[in-house]
Design an enzyme around this catalytic site. Sequence first.
Site, PDB file in Angstrom:
ATOM      1  N   HIS A 183       0.819  -1.217   0.000  1.00 40.10           N
ATOM      2  CA  HIS A 183       0.000   0.000   0.000  1.00 40.10           C
ATOM      3  C   HIS A 183       0.847   1.260   0.000  1.00 40.10           C
ATOM      4  O   HIS A 183       0.413   2.309  -0.462  1.00 40.10           O
ATOM      5  CB  HIS A 183      -0.980  -0.019   1.170  1.00 40.10           C
ATOM      6  CG  HIS A 183      -2.129  -0.927   0.890  1.00 40.10           C
ATOM      7  ND1 HIS A 183      -2.151  -2.232   1.295  1.00 40.10           N
ATOM      8  CD2 HIS A 183      -3.246  -0.720   0.165  1.00 40.10           C
ATOM      9  CE1 HIS A 183      -3.247  -2.794   0.851  1.00 40.10           C
ATOM     10  NE2 HIS A 183      -3.939  -1.909   0.170  1.00 40.10           N
ATOM     11  N   ARG A 198     -15.141   2.781  -0.971  1.00 41.01           N
ATOM     12  CA  ARG A 198     -15.012   1.435  -0.413  1.00 41.01           C
ATOM     13  C   ARG A 198     -14.993   1.544   1.110  1.00 41.01           C
ATOM     14  O   ARG A 198     -14.290   2.395   1.653  1.00 41.01           O
ATOM     15  CB  ARG A 198     -13.707   0.792  -0.890  1.00 41.01           C
ATOM     16  CG  ARG A 198     -13.498  -0.565  -0.232  1.00 41.01           C
ATOM     17  CD  ARG A 198     -12.279  -1.248  -0.723  1.00 41.01           C
ATOM     18  NE  ARG A 198     -11.069  -0.774  -0.074  1.00 41.01           N
ATOM     19  CZ  ARG A 198      -9.856  -1.208  -0.378  1.00 41.01           C
ATOM     20  NH1 ARG A 198      -9.701  -2.089  -1.349  1.00 41.01           N
ATOM     21  NH2 ARG A 198      -8.788  -0.756   0.252  1.00 41.01           N
ATOM     22  N   GLU A 205     -12.066  -9.773  -5.170  1.00 47.58           N
ATOM     23  CA  GLU A 205     -10.617  -9.842  -4.920  1.00 47.58           C
ATOM     24  C   GLU A 205     -10.219 -11.141  -4.233  1.00 47.58           C
ATOM     25  O   GLU A 205      -9.100 -11.276  -3.759  1.00 47.58           O
ATOM     26  CB  GLU A 205     -10.131  -8.620  -4.138  1.00 47.58           C
ATOM     27  CG  GLU A 205     -10.876  -8.326  -2.869  1.00 47.58           C
ATOM     28  CD  GLU A 205     -10.397  -7.036  -2.177  1.00 47.58           C
ATOM     29  OE1 GLU A 205      -9.354  -6.482  -2.549  1.00 47.58           O
ATOM     30  OE2 GLU A 205     -11.095  -6.609  -1.244  1.00 47.58           O
ATOM     31  N   ASP A 235      -5.181  -8.007  -4.554  1.00 44.72           N
ATOM     32  CA  ASP A 235      -5.454  -9.145  -3.679  1.00 44.72           C
ATOM     33  C   ASP A 235      -5.828 -10.391  -4.477  1.00 44.72           C
ATOM     34  O   ASP A 235      -5.485 -11.503  -4.075  1.00 44.72           O
ATOM     35  CB  ASP A 235      -6.574  -8.797  -2.686  1.00 44.72           C
ATOM     36  CG  ASP A 235      -6.015  -8.041  -1.491  1.00 44.72           C
ATOM     37  OD1 ASP A 235      -4.930  -8.421  -1.008  1.00 44.72           O
ATOM     38  OD2 ASP A 235      -6.641  -7.062  -1.056  1.00 44.72           O
ATOM     39  N   ARG A 284       1.576 -10.448  -1.085  1.00 40.23           N
ATOM     40  CA  ARG A 284       1.928  -9.244  -1.845  1.00 40.23           C
ATOM     41  C   ARG A 284       2.921  -8.352  -1.094  1.00 40.23           C
ATOM     42  O   ARG A 284       3.555  -7.475  -1.673  1.00 40.23           O
ATOM     43  CB  ARG A 284       0.676  -8.447  -2.236  1.00 40.23           C
ATOM     44  CG  ARG A 284      -0.081  -7.897  -1.061  1.00 40.23           C
ATOM     45  CD  ARG A 284      -1.463  -7.382  -1.439  1.00 40.23           C
ATOM     46  NE  ARG A 284      -1.492  -5.965  -1.730  1.00 40.23           N
ATOM     47  CZ  ARG A 284      -2.606  -5.250  -1.801  1.00 40.23           C
ATOM     48  NH1 ARG A 284      -3.785  -5.818  -1.636  1.00 40.23           N
ATOM     49  NH2 ARG A 284      -2.569  -3.975  -2.057  1.00 40.23           N
ATOM     50  N   CYS A 329     -10.138  -2.005 -10.232  1.00 37.80           N
ATOM     51  CA  CYS A 329      -9.528  -0.910  -9.464  1.00 37.80           C
ATOM     52  C   CYS A 329      -8.172  -1.304  -8.881  1.00 37.80           C
ATOM     53  O   CYS A 329      -7.527  -0.499  -8.226  1.00 37.80           O
ATOM     54  CB  CYS A 329     -10.464  -0.408  -8.378  1.00 37.80           C
ATOM     55  SG  CYS A 329     -10.801  -1.644  -7.121  1.00 37.80           S
TER      56      CYS A 329
HETATM   57  C1  PEP Z   1      -6.912  -4.705  -4.610  1.00 39.21           C
HETATM   58  O1  PEP Z   1      -6.784  -5.634  -3.791  1.00 39.21           O
HETATM   59  O2  PEP Z   1      -6.631  -4.801  -5.808  1.00 39.21           O
HETATM   60  C2  PEP Z   1      -7.407  -3.389  -4.164  1.00 39.21           C
HETATM   61  C3  PEP Z   1      -7.723  -2.450  -5.016  1.00 39.21           C
HETATM   62  O3  PEP Z   1      -7.484  -3.177  -2.819  1.00 39.21           O
HETATM   63  P1  PEP Z   1      -6.192  -2.934  -1.894  1.00 39.21           P
HETATM   64  O4  PEP Z   1      -5.009  -2.745  -2.787  1.00 39.21           O
HETATM   65  O5  PEP Z   1      -6.487  -1.731  -1.076  1.00 39.21           O
HETATM   66  O6  PEP Z   1      -6.135  -4.176  -1.085  1.00 39.21           O
HETATM   67 MG    MG Z   2      -7.638  -5.453  -1.826  1.00 38.32          MG
END
Ligand code: PEP
Ligand code: MG
Length: 549
Positions: A185, A328, A426, A450, A460, A497
């Site tokens: 993140h 979200r 996801e 995810d 990840r 997304c």
């Molecule tokens: C994802 O998992 O692709 C997503 C957009 O959510 P995050 O990256 O915040 O887990």
């Molecule tokens: Mg995610």
Amino acid sequence: MVKGTGHAAFSGIAIGRAYVYRKQQNELPISCGDPAIEQNKFNEAVKTAHQQLQALFEKTKEELGEEQAMILDVQMMMLDDLDYLESVEQMIQDGSSAAQAAQDSGDTFSTAFAAMDDAYMKARAVDLKDVSQRIVQILCGNQQGTIIEEPGILVAEDLTPSETVQLPKDKILAFVTRQGSANSHTAILARIMNIPSLVQTDIQLNDELDGKLMIVDGFNGTYYLEPDEDTLEQMQQKEKEAAKERVQLEAFRGKPSITRTGHKIKLFANIGNPEDAQAVLEGDAEGIGLMRSEFLYLGRTSFPTEQELFDAYHSVVEKMDGRQVVIRTLDIGADKKVDYFGLQPEENPALGYRGIRICLEQDEIFRPQMRAIYRAAAYGNVCVMFPMITSVWEVRQIKAFCAKIQEELKAEGLPCGNAQLGIMIETPAAALISDQLAEEVDFFSVGTNDLTQYTLAVDRQNAQLDKFYDPHHPALLRLLKIIAANAHKAGIWAGICGELGADTTLTEDFIRMGFDELSVSPGRILELRKKVCESEATPNERISVCNHR
Ligand code: PEP
Ligand code: MG
């Protein structure tokens, strides 16, 4: 000159002074056993806090005027508050360390202020907490935040999402970390901020690094310390060329995102904080496809109130002026940790108590969020979506909860809007039952970050596994096809997304699969629109016309 390398998490060239990020120490020092020494430490810390506040007062007065600076004056007066000082003294006499006594007394007094009826005193609760935190930080040997005087390059061992959100964004030209993964993140935040960033670099962190001239080349994952003249010139040239390309992309500003074959796709942007809405407009995105609510909870010491959440959502909705905003609900857990949630340590946090699992079990967390979202929906075009869905029963429970919240708000006579209700796809489970889930909701948004992690069983966050983290894996692409087809079969829209949405080598595949929307970092919109406008692709999996409400 020192030349080093790392993994590029976001492209671009940055030239500036290096700032070494030092972690805040969270553990409070224990008492040395002598109350007189602890009391002395406390008195010295109060003096230092006074000096810091006086300097801040002068700076704020000069830059923003006397009225804005008065808050610091109030904080300085609090340092002389006899009740507070007596409480600390008593605790030190009873055996607490100076830091523990300052923290506990600050907590007690700010809780008492917050409970008062007088609005002025209520508001002072935050100041008191701030002042006592300042003293605690001094006693822990920490700086009050990372002080970056002029824009520079932040160099750190690693950065957590909650550390990143607290940084002064306008002062950071680039991030360079020794650890970290390109899928974390923190890297995502750097992309939203549109600044070059390198992870897993071989840079040596030491005090001498502070203030050295540095160049970050986010195109090829290289950095230079104290560059020689030739390198500096070359890099300045490279930046000029990149700037030229950015100017060329300006031709696509304001243009519809339509392929040569006449197919339209929505290009939206992802944001972390309400302030990022400005970048969405500057990037020329057509809406917001992912507002990550959890960032409203990071970097704080207590839950945001319903009103604070409403103010944040409302400011984004107003700013977007009728454009669609997909909010979200919070996805706390895994790498996004917040102490005040009181979550237990877990063996496998990515597979643990996170996202919707917390909301479905804790009404007191879910309720203020959903109330704030529906209240904000009265002022614009809002969609709400839920992370980490795996089952139909979860969606049904969410829908029932949302209906209850709407009724509650209406009964209270508060403005309450309608919001399309969608889910993130996801998890492989959600992808595989997307036909059933599509019957329940208005839209899907695929979280490829995810979905890749869970499909390939690759953490990840684990930089060592980056080469196994392959979002182009055929298993992923197959799931994406299934998701888009199932969405359209049920007449709902589907977007992406996750970070993969910005991968222009796949844009045409996404169009062929039938995705209706791609939501990416604000700085990637024009590049993506160019790709769409120059493409001949048309959806070939489209089963029925999708329903854009
Ligand atoms: C994802 O998992 O692709 C997503 C957009 O959510 P995050 O990256 O915040 O887990
Ligand atoms: Mg995610």
